[in-house]
Write a protein that holds these residues in place. Structure first.
Motif, PDB file in Angstrom:
ATOM      1  N   ALA A   1       2.501  47.007  55.755  1.00 60.27           N
ATOM      2  CA  ALA A   1       1.290  47.680  55.300  1.00 60.27           C
ATOM      3  C   ALA A   1       1.569  49.127  54.911  1.00 60.27           C
ATOM      4  O   ALA A   1       1.013  49.644  53.932  1.00 60.27           O
ATOM      5  N   PHE A   2       2.466  49.796  55.642  1.00 60.50           N
ATOM      6  CA  PHE A   2       2.771  51.193  55.374  1.00 60.50           C
ATOM      7  C   PHE A   2       3.643  51.364  54.130  1.00 60.50           C
ATOM      8  O   PHE A   2       3.415  52.264  53.322  1.00 60.50           O
ATOM      9  N   PHE A   3       4.657  50.509  53.989  1.00 54.62           N
ATOM     10  CA  PHE A   3       5.675  50.715  52.949  1.00 54.62           C
ATOM     11  C   PHE A   3       5.649  49.672  51.835  1.00 54.62           C
ATOM     12  O   PHE A   3       6.421  49.769  50.895  1.00 54.62           O
ATOM     13  N   GLY A   4       4.799  48.662  51.975  1.00 58.54           N
ATOM     14  CA  GLY A   4       4.749  47.618  50.959  1.00 58.54           C
ATOM     15  C   GLY A   4       5.723  46.497  51.225  1.00 58.54           C
ATOM     16  O   GLY A   4       5.616  45.413  50.652  1.00 58.54           O
ATOM     17  N   ALA A   5       6.692  46.725  52.082  1.00 57.49           N
ATOM     18  CA  ALA A   5       7.684  45.723  52.483  1.00 57.49           C
ATOM     19  C   ALA A   5       8.288  46.166  53.804  1.00 57.49           C
ATOM     20  O   ALA A   5       8.318  47.361  54.112  1.00 57.49           O
ATOM     21  N   GLN A   6       8.743  45.206  54.581  1.00 55.49           N
ATOM     22  CA  GLN A   6       9.349  45.548  55.863  1.00 55.49           C
ATOM     23  C   GLN A   6      10.689  46.237  55.637  1.00 55.49           C
ATOM     24  O   GLN A   6      11.546  45.723  54.916  1.00 55.49           O
ATOM     25  N   PRO A   7      10.902  47.430  56.208  1.00 56.78           N
ATOM     26  CA  PRO A   7      12.187  48.115  56.050  1.00 56.78           C
ATOM     27  C   PRO A   7      13.332  47.244  56.542  1.00 56.78           C
ATOM     28  O   PRO A   7      13.231  46.631  57.609  1.00 56.78           O
ATOM     29  N   PRO A   8      14.423  47.162  55.796  1.00 53.60           N
ATOM     30  CA  PRO A   8      15.516  46.259  56.187  1.00 53.60           C
ATOM     31  C   PRO A   8      16.260  46.738  57.420  1.00 53.60           C
ATOM     32  O   PRO A   8      16.295  47.929  57.726  1.00 53.60           O
ATOM     33  N   ASP A   9      16.825  45.789  58.129  1.00 56.41           N
ATOM     34  CA  ASP A   9      17.704  46.098  59.255  1.00 56.41           C
ATOM     35  C   ASP A   9      18.980  46.735  58.701  1.00 56.41           C
ATOM     36  O   ASP A   9      19.528  46.293  57.694  1.00 56.41           O
ATOM     37  N   LEU A  10      19.447  47.783  59.370  1.00 59.64           N
ATOM     38  CA  LEU A  10      20.589  48.551  58.856  1.00 59.64           C
ATOM     39  C   LEU A  10      21.912  48.228  59.544  1.00 59.64           C
ATOM     40  O   LEU A  10      22.888  48.945  59.343  1.00 59.64           O
ATOM     41  N   SER A  11      21.962  47.162  60.328  1.00 59.61           N
ATOM     42  CA  SER A  11      23.189  46.838  61.062  1.00 59.61           C
ATOM     43  C   SER A  11      24.393  46.720  60.138  1.00 59.61           C
ATOM     44  O   SER A  11      25.480  47.235  60.439  1.00 59.61           O
TER      45      SER A  11
ATOM     46  N   CYS B   1      11.986  53.773  61.531  1.00 60.50           N
ATOM     47  CA  CYS B   1      11.430  52.668  60.731  1.00 60.50           C
ATOM     48  C   CYS B   1      12.404  51.496  60.599  1.00 60.50           C
ATOM     49  O   CYS B   1      11.983  50.352  60.496  1.00 60.50           O
ATOM     50  N   HIS B   2      13.700  51.802  60.550  1.00 60.25           N
ATOM     51  CA  HIS B   2      14.733  50.766  60.397  1.00 60.25           C
ATOM     52  C   HIS B   2      15.348  50.448  61.754  1.00 60.25           C
ATOM     53  O   HIS B   2      15.657  51.352  62.526  1.00 60.25           O
ATOM     54  N   SER B   3      15.529  49.189  62.018  1.00 63.07           N
ATOM     55  CA  SER B   3      16.229  48.782  63.234  1.00 63.07           C
ATOM     56  C   SER B   3      17.699  48.522  62.914  1.00 63.07           C
ATOM     57  O   SER B   3      18.096  48.472  61.752  1.00 63.07           O
ATOM     58  N   ALA B   4      18.479  48.378  63.972  1.00 71.87           N
ATOM     59  CA  ALA B   4      19.875  47.953  63.859  1.00 71.87           C
ATOM     60  C   ALA B   4      20.079  46.940  64.980  1.00 71.87           C
ATOM     61  O   ALA B   4      20.752  47.200  65.979  1.00 71.87           O
ATOM     62  N   SER B   5      19.468  45.781  64.796  1.00 70.78           N
ATOM     63  CA  SER B   5      19.323  44.805  65.877  1.00 70.78           C
ATOM     64  C   SER B   5      20.626  44.149  66.312  1.00 70.78           C
ATOM     65  O   SER B   5      20.638  43.412  67.292  1.00 70.78           O
ATOM     66  N   MET B   6      21.716  44.387  65.585  1.00 74.92           N
ATOM     67  CA  MET B   6      23.014  43.822  65.990  1.00 74.92           C
ATOM     68  C   MET B   6      23.896  44.857  66.686  1.00 74.92           C
ATOM     69  O   MET B   6      25.068  44.612  66.920  1.00 74.92           O
ATOM     70  N   MET B   7      23.307  46.012  67.014  1.00 77.77           N
ATOM     71  CA  MET B   7      24.060  47.084  67.650  1.00 77.77           C
ATOM     72  C   MET B   7      23.375  47.492  68.951  1.00 77.77           C
ATOM     73  O   MET B   7      22.151  47.629  68.996  1.00 77.77           O
ATOM     74  N   ARG B   8      24.171  47.661  69.994  1.00 75.77           N
ATOM     75  CA  ARG B   8      23.652  48.164  71.263  1.00 75.77           C
ATOM     76  C   ARG B   8      24.042  49.633  71.426  1.00 75.77           C
ATOM     77  O   ARG B   8      25.083  50.070  70.948  1.00 75.77           O
ATOM     78  N   TYR B   9      23.202  50.376  72.130  1.00 72.55           N
ATOM     79  CA  TYR B   9      23.474  51.798  72.337  1.00 72.55           C
ATOM     80  C   TYR B   9      24.793  52.021  73.066  1.00 72.55           C
ATOM     81  O   TYR B   9      25.516  52.974  72.782  1.00 72.55           O
ATOM     82  N   ASN B  10      25.111  51.138  74.006  1.00 67.69           N
ATOM     83  CA  ASN B  10      26.332  51.368  74.783  1.00 67.69           C
ATOM     84  C   ASN B  10      27.603  51.189  73.954  1.00 67.69           C
ATOM     85  O   ASN B  10      28.691  51.542  74.401  1.00 67.69           O
ATOM     86  N   ARG B  11      27.490  50.629  72.746  1.00 65.64           N
ATOM     87  CA  ARG B  11      28.674  50.534  71.881  1.00 65.64           C
ATOM     88  C   ARG B  11      29.094  51.915  71.372  1.00 65.64           C
ATOM     89  O   ARG B  11      30.227  52.094  70.907  1.00 65.64           O
ATOM     90  N   LEU B  12      28.190  52.892  71.493  1.00 70.05           N
ATOM     91  CA  LEU B  12      28.515  54.255  71.088  1.00 70.05           C
ATOM     92  C   LEU B  12      29.553  54.888  72.010  1.00 70.05           C
ATOM     93  O   LEU B  12      30.048  55.974  71.724  1.00 70.05           O
ATOM     94  N   ARG B  13      29.875  54.207  73.097  1.00 71.06           N
ATOM     95  CA  ARG B  13      30.981  54.680  73.945  1.00 71.06           C
ATOM     96  C   ARG B  13      32.280  54.716  73.152  1.00 71.06           C
ATOM     97  O   ARG B  13      33.172  55.535  73.427  1.00 71.06           O
ATOM     98  N   ASP B  14      32.394  53.818  72.172  1.00 69.96           N
ATOM     99  CA  ASP B  14      33.604  53.777  71.343  1.00 69.96           C
ATOM    100  C   ASP B  14      33.767  55.048  70.514  1.00 69.96           C
ATOM    101  O   ASP B  14      34.850  55.301  69.981  1.00 69.96           O
ATOM    102  N   LEU B  15      32.692  55.830  70.407  1.00 65.53           N
ATOM    103  CA  LEU B  15      32.756  57.086  69.653  1.00 65.53           C
ATOM    104  C   LEU B  15      33.066  58.275  70.564  1.00 65.53           C
ATOM    105  O   LEU B  15      32.969  59.421  70.137  1.00 65.53           O
TER     106      LEU B  15
END
Length: 247
Positions: A103-113, A56-70
């Motif tokens: 419509a589902f939650f009453g408000a758009q779920p916030p981005d979690l970046s 439901c929540h996006s993280a639009s300032m993060m790319r999957y390939n940044r997980l290489r740092d982990l």
């Protein structure tokens, strides 16, 4: 000079009273046991984030390939964490349209970046651990840290279902309801200790995601301070040598 000291003292008092004002009237926050150098914790947190939050929540300032740092390879990311995208270079977005989310939650779920910076790690850690069943809510859930929250308890399978007990006490001549503990309704897949560790891992990842380069920044900051310290010594001695013949 006295006026300046008075102003500084007033500013100090204001800053000193901020935490007390922020915590007054709310559920007390518990410190989150974070360690952004713990790669295993961050990897577990990333897995929880992708499986439970990224629906439901996006993280639009993060790319999957940044997980290489982990310490993860592209193949590991592709097989274990890439569910809503095709390539590891894509952003962590969701396919749910904003209109449907509202419509589902009453408000758009916030981005979690950067939610860890916006809310604070202690707030998130306590929030994820204080959901309880509330039949008066549309989702069937409520939260002690965020009363009347629109988000359901997405981790309830891990924690189980709990009810909150409230006691009526008198404060300042008025009767108020105070939280008196939780009552377990159904068990979860994890024990209380394991669930607390899981939420700590998730918050640890959210804290890392808010600034993936924070460890590098801190290490670089130490070297910068050392350089400035050495430079100060040289500047001080150069200044003394320059003015030594002038009285």
């Amino acid at each position: 000079m006295k006026k300046l000291l008075s102003i500084l003292a007033l500013v100090g008092v204001c800053f000193a009273t901020v935490p007390a004002m922020a915590s007054e009237g709310g559920y007390p926050l518990e410190p989150a046991p974070l360690d952004t150098s713990d790669m295993s914790s961050l990897q577990r947190g990333a897995k929880l984030f992708v499986n439970y939050c990224l629906n439901c929540h996006s993280a639009s300032m993060m790319r999957y390939n940044r997980l290489r740092d982990l310490g993860l390879t592209d193949e590991q990311i592709q097989q274990n964490l890439l569910f809503s995208a095709d390539k590891v270079g894509e952003l962590m977005t969701i396919s749910m349209p904003p209109k449907d989310a509202k419509a589902f939650f009453g408000a758009q779920p916030p981005d979690l970046s950067v939610i860890a910076r916006a809310r604070g790690n202690d707030w998130l850690y306590t929030y994820l651990r204080t959901f309880y069943r509330d039949d008066s809510r549309a989702t069937g859930w409520n939260n002690l840290v965020f009363p009347a929250v629109g988000m359901p308890h997405v981790l309830y399978e891990l924690q189980g279902q709990r009810a909150a007990k409230f006691a009526e006490v008198e404060e300042h001549g008025e009767k108020v309801h105070k939280f008196a503990g939780f009552e377990q309704i159904t068990p979860g897949k994890l024990s209380t200790q394991d669930y607390d560790q899981a939420t700590a891992d998730l918050v640890n990842y959210l804290n890392w995601m808010a600034e993936p380069a924070q460890s590098h920044r801190k290490r670089l900051g130490v070297w910068v301070l050392l350089f400035l310290g050495v430079l100060t010594v040289f500047a001080w001695r150069l200044n003394a040598a320059y003015w030594k013949d002038i009285k």
